[in-house]
Design a protein around this motif. Structure first.
Motif, PDB file in Angstrom:
ATOM      1  N   UNK A   1      41.380  26.227  41.625  1.00 47.93           N
ATOM      2  CA  UNK A   1      42.326  26.745  40.528  1.00 47.93           C
ATOM      3  C   UNK A   1      41.743  27.972  39.915  1.00 47.93           C
ATOM      4  N   UNK A   2      42.316  29.048  39.732  1.00 47.05           N
ATOM      5  CA  UNK A   2      41.656  30.114  39.360  1.00 47.05           C
ATOM      6  C   UNK A   2      42.624  31.382  39.719  1.00 47.05           C
ATOM      7  N   UNK A   3      41.969  32.603  39.678  1.00 49.16           N
ATOM      8  CA  UNK A   3      42.480  33.803  40.058  1.00 49.16           C
ATOM      9  C   UNK A   3      42.876  34.206  41.361  1.00 49.16           C
ATOM     10  N   UNK A   4      44.059  34.910  41.559  1.00 45.87           N
ATOM     11  CA  UNK A   4      44.380  35.208  43.074  1.00 45.87           C
ATOM     12  C   UNK A   4      44.633  36.641  42.893  1.00 45.87           C
ATOM     13  N   UNK A   5      44.334  37.215  44.127  1.00 47.81           N
ATOM     14  CA  UNK A   5      44.657  38.726  44.589  1.00 47.81           C
ATOM     15  C   UNK A   5      44.947  39.006  45.977  1.00 47.81           C
ATOM     16  N   UNK A   6      46.208  39.420  46.027  1.00 43.01           N
ATOM     17  CA  UNK A   6      46.680  39.539  47.689  1.00 43.01           C
ATOM     18  C   UNK A   6      46.595  38.261  48.440  1.00 43.01           C
ATOM     19  N   UNK A   7      46.789  37.233  47.661  1.00 43.60           N
ATOM     20  CA  UNK A   7      46.964  35.623  48.543  1.00 43.60           C
ATOM     21  C   UNK A   7      45.838  35.474  48.787  1.00 43.60           C
ATOM     22  N   UNK A   8      44.493  35.838  48.049  1.00 44.02           N
ATOM     23  CA  UNK A   8      43.162  35.427  48.334  1.00 44.02           C
ATOM     24  C   UNK A   8      42.485  35.152  46.931  1.00 44.02           C
ATOM     25  N   UNK A   9      41.538  34.078  46.950  1.00 48.78           N
ATOM     26  CA  UNK A   9      40.717  33.771  45.812  1.00 48.78           C
ATOM     27  C   UNK A   9      39.849  34.960  45.382  1.00 48.78           C
ATOM     28  N   UNK A  10      40.190  35.332  44.017  1.00 45.59           N
ATOM     29  CA  UNK A  10      39.619  36.632  43.747  1.00 45.59           C
ATOM     30  C   UNK A  10      39.842  36.657  42.216  1.00 45.59           C
ATOM     31  N   UNK A  11      38.403  36.887  41.667  1.00 45.87           N
ATOM     32  CA  UNK A  11      38.064  36.901  40.169  1.00 45.87           C
ATOM     33  C   UNK A  11      37.334  35.672  40.088  1.00 45.87           C
ATOM     34  N   UNK A  12      37.624  35.044  38.685  1.00 44.76           N
ATOM     35  CA  UNK A  12      36.816  33.792  38.476  1.00 44.76           C
ATOM     36  C   UNK A  12      38.013  32.815  38.774  1.00 44.76           C
ATOM     37  N   UNK A  13      37.088  31.555  39.209  1.00 42.16           N
ATOM     38  CA  UNK A  13      37.950  30.490  39.494  1.00 42.16           C
ATOM     39  C   UNK A  13      36.922  29.294  39.764  1.00 42.16           C
ATOM     40  N   UNK A  14      37.525  28.102  40.035  1.00 35.40           N
ATOM     41  CA  UNK A  14      36.716  27.064  40.060  1.00 35.40           C
ATOM     42  C   UNK A  14      37.215  26.120  41.749  1.00 35.40           C
TER      43      UNK A  14
ATOM     44  N   UNK B   1      53.302  36.810  47.630  1.00 39.95           N
ATOM     45  CA  UNK B   1      51.919  36.467  47.797  1.00 39.95           C
ATOM     46  C   UNK B   1      51.275  35.772  46.329  1.00 39.95           C
ATOM     47  N   UNK B   2      50.420  34.804  46.809  1.00 41.66           N
ATOM     48  CA  UNK B   2      49.747  34.302  45.433  1.00 41.66           C
ATOM     49  C   UNK B   2      48.918  35.697  44.706  1.00 41.66           C
ATOM     50  N   UNK B   3      49.305  35.570  43.577  1.00 40.39           N
ATOM     51  CA  UNK B   3      48.978  36.601  42.782  1.00 40.39           C
ATOM     52  C   UNK B   3      48.749  36.561  41.026  1.00 40.39           C
ATOM     53  N   UNK B   4      47.573  36.440  40.591  1.00 39.52           N
ATOM     54  CA  UNK B   4      47.326  36.015  39.116  1.00 39.52           C
ATOM     55  C   UNK B   4      46.714  34.730  39.151  1.00 39.52           C
ATOM     56  N   UNK B   5      47.110  33.748  38.308  1.00 39.66           N
ATOM     57  CA  UNK B   5      46.602  32.586  38.059  1.00 39.66           C
ATOM     58  C   UNK B   5      47.210  31.475  38.863  1.00 39.66           C
ATOM     59  N   UNK B   6      46.714  30.354  39.678  1.00 43.25           N
ATOM     60  CA  UNK B   6      47.209  29.373  40.393  1.00 43.25           C
ATOM     61  C   UNK B   6      46.307  28.369  40.692  1.00 43.25           C
ATOM     62  N   UNK B   7      47.146  27.309  41.201  1.00 45.38           N
ATOM     63  CA  UNK B   7      46.199  26.007  41.820  1.00 45.38           C
ATOM     64  C   UNK B   7      46.636  25.925  43.205  1.00 45.38           C
ATOM     65  N   UNK B   8      45.777  25.836  43.995  1.00 51.14           N
ATOM     66  CA  UNK B   8      46.015  25.462  45.408  1.00 51.14           C
ATOM     67  C   UNK B   8      45.181  24.278  45.814  1.00 51.14           C
ATOM     68  N   UNK B   9      45.868  23.366  46.768  1.00 47.43           N
ATOM     69  CA  UNK B   9      45.403  22.156  47.124  1.00 47.43           C
ATOM     70  C   UNK B   9      45.357  22.383  48.684  1.00 47.43           C
TER      71      UNK B   9
END
Length: 533
Positions: free
Chosen positions: A36-49, A19-27
């Protein structure tokens, strides 16, 4: 022919347990969104853009895949910038929006709309502070405008509605009811000009608004005598000719005018007044006029002189003999008898008949000789120098009270020196003259010296002209000079014809000498004293 295409990985970044966890870029598959930003349990979570293909983007807090919390959003289409609270992807809570035109809103939002208390600055001077509803000013709030006006009161759907107070930059003030952004209902206005209106308003205007002036006089045209004061009154009326008593403080001016005579090219005054001539005033009488001095204040010196002259006239009347008959002669009446008081007007000049006889003028001081000398110079406007008296102060403007104003002691002032219409009239008379004053006297067979007759008559005439206005037709003009104009408009002026005539003459007729009556009176006095018959 088969083509092998490599499949691009939509996510590049950290993972945990697949699962997407931590920092990553998704198109995203539609290629429109990119995160592009933080992920948690496969969802955008935290600070991102989150960026969109049209240039719009959001940068801030994400919670469980949704835009929630504090963030910044740029709108590429409108070039607006928002910084503040978000809820489920919408502007919600407290935030600041900067618009392309420089306007700034700082306040509360509800589902992408301004809602609650906020401050909207549309320019450096225009500021609204108050409540909003659905992107519109609604409820209680105050608005300052670019021109300096300030409104404090209630709003409905972005318009002033209900009770409010408007303070204008020109110091006008209104307090009362509004409807659809206009004065409507009961209200009071204190205008910058000094006018005051208190009453009902309809769609921005007083329910009873004065639309015209009415001049109140004893007769029309008004006929007065030289030296006689007169009075006028002015009423403010509406379209139905009803007096508007709510009209308070309107500034009204009364002035007089005389028929305008344009200067002829080549005349003495043409070059002198071409650049300084005042603009003639059109009248409903078929001609234009220029202003003539009008006053409502007589100088104390003039009043004292009149009183002294009246006392002297009374003393002279008492010494004329007993049993004299006193009668008034009008302008067209025969003057049988000796004139002992009153005024005489010949050819537009007034002569005081009660003046003591003047000493004979020496040739060097002879006014007639002076006139002849001036005629020889070719200057038709030259006049004999006389001692002039200062003109009385002009009549002052007055303000309406209950839609009414009056003047009780008006008088036409003596003509000012070189009053242009009179000079033009005198020039016309002299141009039409075919005989000189000397030839006219020789034709009449007069043996009287010019200095003993015409000179005294001319001097007396000039002195009288300085004291009284010339006889003739004048025009009274009454106009609204409220400044600034009340609600942007002034009432149309009204005009009145005024005819100035010579004063009535008081004639004292001496009784004929009765010799028999005087003999009987003498004998009776002798018998009463005990003398012999």
């Amino acid at each position: 022919m088969a083509t092998n295409t490599a499949r691009r990985e939509p996510y590049i970044g950290e993972k945990r347990n697949f699962k997407r966890e931590g920092y990553g870029v998704y198109v995203y598959e539609n290629q429109y969104f990119r995160y592009e930003g933080e992920w948690k349990n496969g969802k955008k979570h935290g600070h991102g853009k989150l960026l969109m293909k049209d240039g719009t983007y959001y940068e801030g807090q994400f919670v469980n895949g949704e835009i929630n919390g504090h963030g910044f959003k740029y709108f590429s289409f409108s070039h607006c910038k928002y910084t503040g609270q978000f809820l489920d992807g919408e502007m919600h809570g407290y935030g600041v929006m900067q618009y392309k035109d420089g306007s700034i809103y700082e306040g509360h939002w509800h589902k992408n709309k301004k809602q609650g208390f906020g401050v909207l600055r549309t320019s450096s001077k225009a500021v609204y502070e108050g409540t909003f509803s659905g992107h519109q000013r609604n409820g209680e709030g105050s608005q300052t405008y670019d021109n300096g006006d300030r409104y404090e009161g209630y709003w409905v759907m972005d318009k002033r509605h209900g009770h409010g107070e408007l303070y204008c930059a020109d110091f006008s003030y209104y307090v009362g009811q509004f409807a659809e952004d206009m004065f409507h209902g009961e209200g009071k206005m204190q205008h910058a000009s000094g006018m005051l209106y208190f009453g009902q308003w309809l769609h921005g205007f007083p329910s009873r608004l004065a639309t015209k002036l009415k001049l109140i006089v004893e007769e029309s045209p008004l006929v007065i005598r030289q030296g006689q004061p007169f009075k006028i009154a002015v009423k403010c009326l509406d379209d139905e000719d009803n007096e508007v008593e709510e009209d308070q403080g309107r500034e009204i001016q009364v002035m007089a005018g005389f028929k305008y005579i344009p200067p002829k090219q080549g005349s003495v005054l043409f070059d002198m007044i071409e650049d300084v001539e005042e603009k003639p005033i059109p009248t409903p009488f078929g001609y234009e006029v220029v202003s003539y001095p009008l006053t409502d204040q007589l100088s104390e010196e003039e009043v004292t002189a009149e009183d002294d002259k009246g006392e002297k006239s009374a003393r002279d009347d008492d010494g004329e003999g007993e049993g004299g008959d006193i009668a008034e002669a009008g302008e067209g009446e025969e003057e049988g008898g000796k004139e002992v008081t009153g005024l005489s007007m010949e050819d537009g000049t007034a002569t005081d008949l009660m003046q003591p006889p003047e000493p004979a003028a020496s040739p060097s001081q002879d006014p007639a000789n002076t006139e002849l000398a001036t005629e020889g110079t070719g200057n038709p406007c030259a006049i004999t120098p006389v001692e002039t008296t200062p003109l009385p102060p002009p009549v002052s403007t007055r303000r309406t009270e209950g839609g009414y104003v009056e003047w009780n002691n008006l008088q036409l002032s003596p003509p000012p020196p070189l009053y242009r219409p009179f000079v033009a009239l005198d020039e016309d008379k002299k141009s039409n003259k075919k005989l000189s004053l000397k030839d006219k006297f020789e034709k009449r067979g007069s043996q009287v010296k010019l200095g003993d007759s015409l000179g005294k008559e001319k001097t007396a005439g000039v002195a009288a002209d300085e004291k009284f206005a010339r006889t003739g037709e004048y025009v009274l003009m009454v106009q609204d000079v409220t400044n600034p104009p009340f609600l942007g408009t002034r009432l149309e002026p009204v005009f009145l014809m005024l005819k100035l005539k010579r004063p009535k003459k008081i004639i004292v007729k001496k009784p004929k000498w009765d010799t028999q009556r005087h003999i009987v009176a003498a004998m009776q006095a002798r018998y009463s004293s005990g003398g012999d018959p």
